[in-house]
Scaffold this active site. Structure first.
Site, mmCIF file in Angstrom:
data_model
loop_
_atom_site.group_PDB
_atom_site.id
_atom_site.type_symbol
_atom_site.label_atom_id
_atom_site.label_comp_id
_atom_site.label_asym_id
_atom_site.label_seq_id
_atom_site.Cartn_x
_atom_site.Cartn_y
_atom_site.Cartn_z
ATOM 1 N N ARG A 80 1.114 -0.548 -0.257
ATOM 2 C CA ARG A 80 0.241 -0.177 0.462
ATOM 3 C C ARG A 80 0.665 1.009 0.233
ATOM 4 N NH1 ARG A 80 -1.430 2.889 4.934
ATOM 5 N NH2 ARG A 80 -1.355 -0.069 6.155
ATOM 6 N N TYR A 90 4.567 4.742 10.851
ATOM 7 C CA TYR A 90 5.621 3.511 10.920
ATOM 8 C C TYR A 90 5.559 2.655 10.141
ATOM 9 C CZ TYR A 90 1.260 3.030 8.692
ATOM 10 O OH TYR A 90 -0.419 3.055 7.508
ATOM 11 N N HIS A 100 -3.463 4.461 5.144
ATOM 12 C CA HIS A 100 -4.853 3.408 4.920
ATOM 13 C C HIS A 100 -5.489 4.219 5.186
ATOM 14 C CE1 HIS A 100 -6.911 0.211 6.616
ATOM 15 N NE2 HIS A 100 -7.610 0.487 7.478
#
Length: 373
Positions: free
Chosen positions: A265, A278, A269
């Site tokens: 990705r 992260y 998100h």
């Protein structure tokens, strides 16, 4: 099966756009002419354009939320183009490319993310169910639908061209949900004609796959007796071939299959997420070099099968799609609040009607108070 990439994935197109020889999987991709590959490139390009436009509209306050599929176009277009009638699709909420292959009007899809409708397309017309925001819940719906297809004689009929199956999309994070594991149980013991398609983009929001499972996600199928395969999700040709095989397997009455499409990705998100918290820029750059659109483009260029006039036409189509998306969204007006009670059930429902009546009185109370002020 045949040779795998260094990551243990089925691969028919390497990161430099060169075809990888694989006699086991080639039969499922041998029908892909240069023209068909150009269609793949076009669909991936349009998906990415729409995705970028939707992200911009959310940033401008026109959408409440957006869920990007940036970087996952190969997994979606590769699998989506293997689907045919009477197959049926159960998406989660990120399958915009699959929706495009099912002829869903992409700009109209945004009514959901604007908060105007529960869903703007006809699931029966497109054989593409409405998006499911509850993670993993739709896998049970897909399993039930697949079992029903089997009982209706639409599977393993002896007429392969008329048989169908169900394909259900979900992410790596959903594999940790109880609903998904229950679906594996029911699908396996009922020999359901169902392809579980896991888009492993490596993050369940901020949680990496390494903190979700000690084995590959595909290996989870072993405990349920479900055949499985891992595929390079950024290789649109390999994804198409693997999905062709899996759907034929399910349509013929041999039961469910689990596909793990290993992808990445590239965006956050959702637009409410901050991916910089992260993951690193170095990691993102590594995956940019594995971009599914660039990979297929390199291959077509190697074949001399990406003429300038075709590229120009697709660029113009993409630009028009972006413009239509902007104009469509900005032209929407707020619907009557009572419309939220429409289409909750296919048939009239007493409780819903009672709630509609209560809410109507509630709204009217403000008007009445204003008239007495």
């Amino acid at each position: 099966m045949g040779p795998l990439s260094d990551d243990g994935l089925v691969q028919l197109l390497d990161v430099d756009g060169t075809r990888v020889a694989d006699p086991d999987w080639e039969p499922y991709a041998s029908h892909l002419t240069p023209e068909a590959l150009r269609v793949f490139w076009r669909l991936m390009t349009l998906t990415r354009t729409f995705d970028a436009e939707a992200t911009s509209l959310q940033r401008q306050g026109e959408l409440g939320l957006w869920v990007s599929c940036l970087g996952q176009e190969g997994a979606q277009i590769g699998s989506g183009t293997a689907i045919r009638e009477p197959d049926y699709v159960f998406p989660s909420y990120r399958e915009h490319g699959v929706a495009l292959t099912r002829n869903v009007d992409l700009p109209q899809m945004l009514t959901l993310f604007r908060g105007l409708e529960h869903g703007s397309w006809d699931p029966a017309k497109h054989s593409f169910h409405l998006y499911t925001l509850v993670i993993g819940a739709h896998t049970l719906h897909a399993t039930g639908y697949a079992i029903a297809m089997d009982k209706d004689g639409l599977v393993g009929s002896g007429s392969p061209e008329n048989d169908g199956a169900v394909i259900c999309y979900f992410g790596d994070g959903a594999t940790s949900q109880g609903d998904v594991n229950e679906s594996f149980v029911f699908a396996a013991v009922n020999n359901a004609p169902l392809v579980f398609f896991v888009q492993n983009n490596q993050f369940a929001i901020s949680e990496p796959t390494t903190r979700q499972s000690r084995v590959t996600l595909a290996q989870r199928a072993d405990g349920f007796g479900i055949p499985r395969v891992r595929v390079d999700g950024n290789d649109v040709i390999a994804v198409h071939a693997v999905t062709q095989w899996a759907l034929r397997h399910a349509r013929s009455g041999q039961g469910p299959v689990l596909i793990e499409a290993f992808t990445y990705r590239m965006a956050a998100h959702t637009t409410s997420d901050d991916a910089t918290r992260y993951r690193t820029r170095a990691e993102e750059e590594k995956w940019r070099q594995r971009d599914p659109i660039d990979r297929l483009e390199k291959h077509l260029q190697q074949l001399g099968q990406l003429p300038d006039e075709f590229r120009t036409a697709v660029e113009a189509e993409a630009k028009a799609l972006g413009k239509r998306t902007r104009e469509t969204v900005k032209a929407w007006e707020r619907p009557p609040l009572l419309s939220m009670f429409d289409h909750v059930y296919a048939e009239p429902h007493a409780q819903v009607e009672a709630e509609r009546a209560w809410f109507d009185r509630y709204q009217q109370s403000f008007i009445d108070e204003g008239s007495h002020a």
